[in-house]
Design an enzyme around this catalytic site. Structure first.
Site, PDB file in Angstrom:
ATOM      1  N   TRP A  99       0.880  -1.510  -0.087  1.00 56.37           N
ATOM      2  CA  TRP A  99       0.007   0.000   0.111  1.00 56.37           C
ATOM      3  C   TRP A  99       0.856   1.309   0.152  1.00 56.37           C
ATOM      4  CZ3 TRP A  99      -4.393  -1.184  -1.889  1.00 56.37           C
ATOM      5  CH2 TRP A  99      -4.939  -2.697  -1.670  1.00 56.37           C
ATOM      6  N   ASP A 166      -1.569   6.706   6.472  1.00 60.82           N
ATOM      7  CA  ASP A 166      -2.523   5.798   6.031  1.00 60.82           C
ATOM      8  C   ASP A 166      -2.727   4.841   7.183  1.00 60.82           C
ATOM      9  OD1 ASP A 166      -3.993   3.901   5.127  1.00 60.82           O
ATOM     10  OD2 ASP A 166      -2.910   3.379   3.179  1.00 60.82           O
ATOM     11  N   LYS A 190     -12.216  -1.893   7.714  1.00 58.32           N
ATOM     12  CA  LYS A 190     -11.750  -2.629   8.598  1.00 58.32           C
ATOM     13  C   LYS A 190     -12.226  -2.220  10.070  1.00 58.32           C
ATOM     14  CE  LYS A 190      -8.152  -2.767   5.124  1.00 58.32           C
ATOM     15  NZ  LYS A 190      -8.338  -3.763   4.503  1.00 58.32           N
TER      16      LYS A 190
END
Ligand SMILES: Cc1ncc(COP(=O)(O)O)c(C=O)c1O
Length: 353
Positions: A99, A166, A190
């Site tokens: 990511w 992030d 999540k």
């Protein structure tokens, strides 16, 4: 059969949140469904305002110059929005996984990016430390938890340029001084809600410093000025996220859930370390309390283990293809009992083998 949902995302949410969200689908406002009323109607505007306020409250950022937004396009859209809004000359990125690498790729479209450090050479099984972040950069970007590799930053550099993080896979899971960050983003799917919205928490005074023209949908200022309602928001995802944040607040907030998360992670990792059939993937000091990655030492046991896992009602522990093996994601709504079930299956395999 009771299912134990270890999915990496979308993933387990609190049962009572799912029940309440389902009720709102049928009847949210005097017989009207949540998804058929105007987002400009008072009942939904109240939801959006409550969601924004709860996010800041849980992070301890109210009254500190931050704004919370619920945007669309996933965390992946933040990879480019961050650069569009903050990158004028050069930014520093810490590369700790897939990511982070994707965030770097998008930002490079706009300007110069410097990787302050990377753990790519070791398939991202650790978090680089002791790197420097030049003080004349526009900002520093990092990924607090690497969902795929199961590593997590335990500390963050002390810098005097804006820090962007992030937090998609560990938002609201552990106590941190969140005011050290100037921009936090996290896909909801999540620890917050269903896929479809992304929380962005931004310190307003870092905006307005780039010379480029920013398309309206990509401009944080536009979204702030419109109260996160510049265009039609994803009403169901925002409502469900609001319910999850309220659930967390009622439990005692991040501090309370952190204690539970630590119990789950301790149990999981002690089994990985003590059971000779398994091997942890991530460097011990960088292990994530959200995603535990591990492999079987003897691949011949895979079929037996997978069958036992299925029999026990365990879902979602297959590892990501770039790591292989297994990944147990232990997000906020996963119970300690579910971790106990997985650990029992692992130790049963040991007694059988
Ligand atoms: C740390 C992290 N960042 C970004 C993403 C991408 O999120 P999205 O699918 O919402 O774009 C993910 C997805 O799993 C992630 O785990």
């Amino acid at each position: 059969m009771k299912r134990h949902n270890f999915s990496a995302g979308p993933c387990v949410l609190p049962k009572q949140v799912i029940m309440k969200a389902s009720e709102a689908l049928l009847d949210f406002d005097n017989g009207l469904s949540l998804i058929e009323i105007s987002h400009r109607s008072k009942p939904f505007v109240d939801v959006m305002e409550k969601a924004r306020a709860l996010a800041l409250e849980l992070l301890g950022l109210e009254g500190k110059g931050y704004k919370a937004l619920f945007l669309q396009g996933g965390a992946s859209t933040q990879f480019l929005m961050v650069a569009l809004n903050l990158l004028e000359k050069r930014a520093g990125y810490l590369n700790t996984g897939t990511w982070s690498a994707k965030a770097i790729k998008e930002a490079k479209i706009y300007d110069d990016i410097y990787e302050v450090a990377s753990s790519k050479n070791a398939n991202y099984n650790y978090i680089p430390k002791g790197f420097d972040v030049p003080s004349d950069y526009d900002y520093f970007h990092c990924t607090s938890n690497n969902t795929i590799f199961g590593t997590q930053m335990k500390s963050f550099p002390k810098i005097d340029i804006p820090m962007v993080c992030d937090m998609s896979s560990d938002i609201f899971s552990r106590t941190l001084d969140f005011s050290q960050f100037d921009l936090i983003y996290a896909g909801a799917q999540k620890n917050m809600g269903p896929a479809g919205t992304t929380l962005v928490v931004i310190k307003e005074d870092i905006l307005g410093k780039v010379s480029r023209k920013i398309p309206s949908m990509m401009d944080y200022k536009v979204h702030i000025d419109k109260g996160s309602m510049f265009n039609t928001p994803p009403v169901f995802a925002v409502y469900t996220s609001m319910l999850t944040m309220q659930w967390l607040k009622d439990l005692g907030g991040i501090k309370a859930i952190e204690a539970e998360n630590e119990k789950k992670a301790t149990l999981m990792y002690s089994e990985i370390d003590l059971n000779p059939l398994f091997k942890g993937f991530a460097a011990k000091e960088d292990r994530s309390i959200m995603n535990a990655t591990f492999t079987l030492e003897n691949e011949n046991l895979k079929e037996t283990f997978d069958a036992m896992v299925q029999e026990a009602g365990i879902n979602g522990i297959n590892g990501h293809r770039s790591v292989g093996g297994y990944r147990a994601s232990m997000y906020n709504a996963l119970s300690l009992d579910s971790v106990k079930v997985l650990v029992e299956v692992m130790s049963e395999l040991e007694s059988k083998a």
